[in-house]
Write a protein that holds these residues in place. Structure first.
Motif, PDB file in Angstrom:
ATOM      1  N   LYS A 257       0.705  -1.410  -0.254  1.00 38.49           N
ATOM      2  CA  LYS A 257       0.135   0.078   0.607  1.00 38.49           C
ATOM      3  C   LYS A 257       1.110   1.359  -0.485  1.00 38.49           C
ATOM      4  CE  LYS A 257      -4.446  -1.629   2.252  1.00 38.49           C
ATOM      5  NZ  LYS A 257      -3.330  -3.123   2.611  1.00 38.49           N
ATOM      6  N   GLN A 258       1.963   1.048  -0.795  1.00 37.37           N
ATOM      7  CA  GLN A 258       2.734   2.679  -1.133  1.00 37.37           C
ATOM      8  C   GLN A 258       3.016   3.023  -2.552  1.00 37.37           C
ATOM      9  OE1 GLN A 258       4.668   3.622   1.055  1.00 37.37           O
ATOM     10  NE2 GLN A 258       3.767   1.600   2.279  1.00 37.37           N
ATOM     11  N   PRO A 259       2.766   4.727  -2.438  1.00 35.51           N
ATOM     12  CA  PRO A 259       2.711   4.529  -3.535  1.00 35.51           C
ATOM     13  C   PRO A 259       3.922   5.056  -4.837  1.00 35.51           C
ATOM     14  CG  PRO A 259       3.281   6.678  -1.878  1.00 35.51           C
ATOM     15  CD  PRO A 259       2.906   4.843  -1.319  1.00 35.51           C
ATOM     16  N   LYS A 260       3.560   4.951  -5.913  1.00 37.08           N
ATOM     17  CA  LYS A 260       3.957   4.431  -6.957  1.00 37.08           C
ATOM     18  C   LYS A 260       5.276   5.074  -6.800  1.00 37.08           C
ATOM     19  CE  LYS A 260       2.157   1.965 -10.697  1.00 37.08           C
ATOM     20  NZ  LYS A 260       1.509   2.507 -12.405  1.00 37.08           N
ATOM     21  N   GLU A 261       5.785   6.163  -6.816  1.00 38.89           N
ATOM     22  CA  GLU A 261       6.724   7.448  -6.601  1.00 38.89           C
ATOM     23  C   GLU A 261       8.199   6.807  -5.581  1.00 38.89           C
ATOM     24  OE1 GLU A 261       3.129   8.548  -5.771  1.00 38.89           O
ATOM     25  OE2 GLU A 261       2.947   8.045  -7.840  1.00 38.89           O
ATOM     26  N   LYS A 262       7.191   6.190  -4.544  1.00 40.74           N
ATOM     27  CA  LYS A 262       8.474   5.442  -3.503  1.00 40.74           C
ATOM     28  C   LYS A 262       9.690   4.891  -4.650  1.00 40.74           C
ATOM     29  CE  LYS A 262       6.694   6.354   0.854  1.00 40.74           C
ATOM     30  NZ  LYS A 262       6.251   5.593   2.798  1.00 40.74           N
ATOM     31  N   PHE A 263       8.835   4.030  -5.733  1.00 48.01           N
ATOM     32  CA  PHE A 263       9.526   2.800  -6.163  1.00 48.01           C
ATOM     33  C   PHE A 263      10.235   3.513  -7.300  1.00 48.01           C
ATOM     34  CE2 PHE A 263       6.187   1.205  -3.658  1.00 48.01           C
ATOM     35  CZ  PHE A 263       6.878  -0.336  -2.760  1.00 48.01           C
ATOM     36  N   PRO A 264      10.852   3.975  -7.288  1.00 50.72           N
ATOM     37  CA  PRO A 264      11.958   4.665  -8.794  1.00 50.72           C
ATOM     38  C   PRO A 264      12.559   3.485  -9.158  1.00 50.72           C
ATOM     39  CG  PRO A 264      13.394   5.253  -6.843  1.00 50.72           C
ATOM     40  CD  PRO A 264      12.146   4.033  -5.847  1.00 50.72           C
ATOM     41  N   THR A 265      12.332   3.762 -10.523  1.00 46.20           N
ATOM     42  CA  THR A 265      13.280   2.506 -11.641  1.00 46.20           C
ATOM     43  C   THR A 265      13.551   2.953 -12.790  1.00 46.20           C
ATOM     44  OG1 THR A 265      10.639   2.927 -13.231  1.00 46.20           O
ATOM     45  CG2 THR A 265      10.667   1.254 -11.152  1.00 46.20           C
ATOM     46  N   ASN A 266      14.548   2.109 -12.914  1.00 49.65           N
ATOM     47  CA  ASN A 266      15.264   2.472 -14.919  1.00 49.65           C
ATOM     48  C   ASN A 266      15.468   1.276 -15.309  1.00 49.65           C
ATOM     49  OD1 ASN A 266      16.773   1.133 -13.264  1.00 49.65           O
ATOM     50  ND2 ASN A 266      18.751   2.507 -12.767  1.00 49.65           N
ATOM     51  N   ILE A 267      14.380   0.400 -15.358  1.00 45.99           N
ATOM     52  CA  ILE A 267      14.532  -0.756 -16.089  1.00 45.99           C
ATOM     53  C   ILE A 267      13.550  -0.437 -17.398  1.00 45.99           C
ATOM     54  CG2 ILE A 267      11.951  -1.356 -15.503  1.00 45.99           C
ATOM     55  CD1 ILE A 267      12.163  -4.151 -16.012  1.00 45.99           C
ATOM     56  N   GLN A 268      13.252   0.707 -17.527  1.00 41.59           N
ATOM     57  CA  GLN A 268      12.683   0.791 -18.805  1.00 41.59           C
ATOM     58  C   GLN A 268      14.479   1.046 -19.750  1.00 41.59           C
ATOM     59  OE1 GLN A 268      12.188   2.376 -16.385  1.00 41.59           O
ATOM     60  NE2 GLN A 268      10.155   2.491 -16.232  1.00 41.59           N
ATOM     61  N   LYS A 269      15.576   1.729 -19.477  1.00 41.28           N
ATOM     62  CA  LYS A 269      16.815   1.767 -19.791  1.00 41.28           C
ATOM     63  C   LYS A 269      17.779   0.867 -20.309  1.00 41.28           C
ATOM     64  CE  LYS A 269      17.373   5.545 -17.451  1.00 41.28           C
ATOM     65  NZ  LYS A 269      18.720   6.680 -16.725  1.00 41.28           N
ATOM     66  N   TYR A 270      17.897  -0.009 -18.961  1.00 38.61           N
ATOM     67  CA  TYR A 270      18.941  -0.690 -19.178  1.00 38.61           C
ATOM     68  C   TYR A 270      17.769  -2.229 -19.070  1.00 38.61           C
ATOM     69  CZ  TYR A 270      20.414   3.473 -17.076  1.00 38.61           C
ATOM     70  OH  TYR A 270      21.708   4.401 -17.537  1.00 38.61           O
ATOM     71  N   GLY A 271      16.988  -2.898 -19.002  1.00 35.65           N
ATOM     72  CA  GLY A 271      16.358  -4.142 -18.476  1.00 35.65           C
ATOM     73  C   GLY A 271      16.724  -4.408 -17.806  1.00 35.65           C
ATOM     74  N   ASN A 272      17.101  -5.782 -16.994  1.00 35.81           N
ATOM     75  CA  ASN A 272      17.394  -6.597 -16.047  1.00 35.81           C
ATOM     76  C   ASN A 272      19.062  -6.896 -16.300  1.00 35.81           C
ATOM     77  OD1 ASN A 272      18.167  -8.115 -14.024  1.00 35.81           O
ATOM     78  ND2 ASN A 272      16.442  -9.672 -14.232  1.00 35.81           N
ATOM     79  N   THR A 273      20.050  -6.328 -15.176  1.00 35.92           N
ATOM     80  CA  THR A 273      21.735  -6.051 -14.965  1.00 35.92           C
ATOM     81  C   THR A 273      21.847  -6.940 -14.092  1.00 35.92           C
ATOM     82  OG1 THR A 273      21.489  -4.282 -14.133  1.00 35.92           O
ATOM     83  CG2 THR A 273      21.901  -3.664 -16.415  1.00 35.92           C
ATOM     84  N   SER A 274      20.488  -8.149 -13.649  1.00 34.38           N
ATOM     85  CA  SER A 274      21.565  -9.135 -12.614  1.00 34.38           C
ATOM     86  C   SER A 274      22.084  -8.253 -11.289  1.00 34.38           C
ATOM     87  CB  SER A 274      22.599  -9.960 -13.011  1.00 34.38           C
ATOM     88  OG  SER A 274      23.217 -10.568 -12.244  1.00 34.38           O
TER      89      SER A 274
END
Ligand code: UT7
Length: 315
Positions: A257-274
């Protein structure tokens, strides 16, 4: 300990979803909707060790300490060109450090396992300054004909420097052996004594099994840390989750129950880099001025093994 510097390094080659749909039967829409990935960086002319060394130097520079001052180097890595020596030894020589070093194969959870190890060494009084480098090239593990796997991954390196402090509030590691859901076997030299055929198969992943494990493990690990430390989900300023699939990250956010803003992402640019995914994200946030002193960060990763791990730390 506390993190005092971060760094990251990426291959030059950008591979877009469109480029992949020219190679295998996939589409930008499928990849975007199912994973959140738009493009990834793939090693072409670089060597993985170059990226690892670059990320390490940037992290040291950001920390304001010299390689000579390091007491320990931990490198998280699954595959690189060298079986031996360890990648950490190659990094140690290149940056001019004199300390002991070790490689750790923790798959996608390598950064959290390395943090836990660094903290344990620090608490034992053996070390003060530790460099963690996570460097991965999954693009050399998978089949570029297998659309169910090749669209997911990217190469890269992320690093962090830690020193004395009490900012790491808790770490939690777990493992639940499942060797058929996500694995790859080495091709070994032939031996006159071995009768079974040599294996040279690319990475195998049963995506849905991994997805279920990942979402459940991440939630359990984060809740474990909150329980142990007395913090609540609301107290956490940012959740830095392993960048494997945007839907896993969203699921964890919804359940907590946490807002999206608390979950920064960069998967859009890099995919899964392990294992590199969390330190790369941390470096972006750090350099982008998005982390305030005192922010409470929850880190959570999951991957082949199965293994998972989480860490709660104050920035
Ligand atoms: O870092 C380690 C941790 N790894 C992970 O966390 C990965 C976890 N798993 C996942 O992220 C997801 O399971 C995937 C993204 C791998 C797959 O998504 P999914 O929603 O579970 O799809 P699916 O495997 O159920 O496949 C659905 C359909 C299948 O076709 P049919 O059988 O429904 O006709 C697949 O053959 O999508 C097909 N498909 C594709 N279609 C277009 C699989 N890959 C592709 C593709 N493009 N690249």
């Amino acid at each position: 300990m506390k993190i005092i510097g971060t760094g990251s390094s990426h291959p030059k080659k950008v591979v877009t979803n469109q480029m992949l749909s020219d190679m295998v039967d996939t589409s930008d829409e499928w990849i975007t909707v199912r994973t959140g990935i738009k493009e990834r960086r793939i090693i072409s002319e670089e060597n993985l060790e170059d990226l690892a060394i670059d990320a390490a130097r940037k992290a040291l520079d950001n920390a304001g300490i010299s390689a000579i001052d390091l007491d320990f180097i931990i490198c998280a890595n699954v595959v690189n060109e060298f079986i031996t020596p360890a990648l950490s030894c190659i990094i140690q020589g290149a940056i001019g450090a004199h300390c002991p070093c070790i490689d750790l194969n923790g798959a996608c959870v390598g950064f959290i396992y390395a943090l836990d190890l660094a903290e344990a060494y620090y608490r034992s009084g053996k070390v003060k300054n530790v460099l963690i480098v996570c460097a991965e090239e999954p693009s050399r593990m998978l089949s570029w004909q297998d659309r169910s796997v090749c669209v997911l991954f990217g190469d890269g390196a992320g690093a962090a420097v830690l020193t004395a402090g009490d900012n790491v509030k808790a770490t939690h590691l777990s493992a639940a052996s499942s060797t058929t859901s996500l694995y790859q076997k080495h091709e070994l030299q032939p031996s006159p004594f071995v009768t079974k055929p040599n294996s040279n198969l690319p990475l195998v992943m049963r995506g849905q099994d991994v997805f279920k494990f990942a979402a459940n493990a991440s939630l359990a690990d984060i809740k474990f840390l909150l329980n142990e430390t007395g913090y609540t989900a609301d107290d956490v300023d940012k959740y830095l989750l392993h960048q494997a699939n945007i839907r896993i990250i969203e699921t964890v956010g919804e359940v907590l129950k946490q807002p999206k803003e608390k979950f920064p992402t960069n998967i859009q640019k890099y995919g899964n880099t392990s294992s590199a995914s969390i330190p790369i994200l941390l470096d972006e946030l750090n350099r982008g001025g998005e982390l305030k002193k005192g922010d409470l960060l929850a880190l959570s990763a999951f991957g082949a093994g199965f293994v998972s791990g989480s860490c709660l730390l104050k920035w």
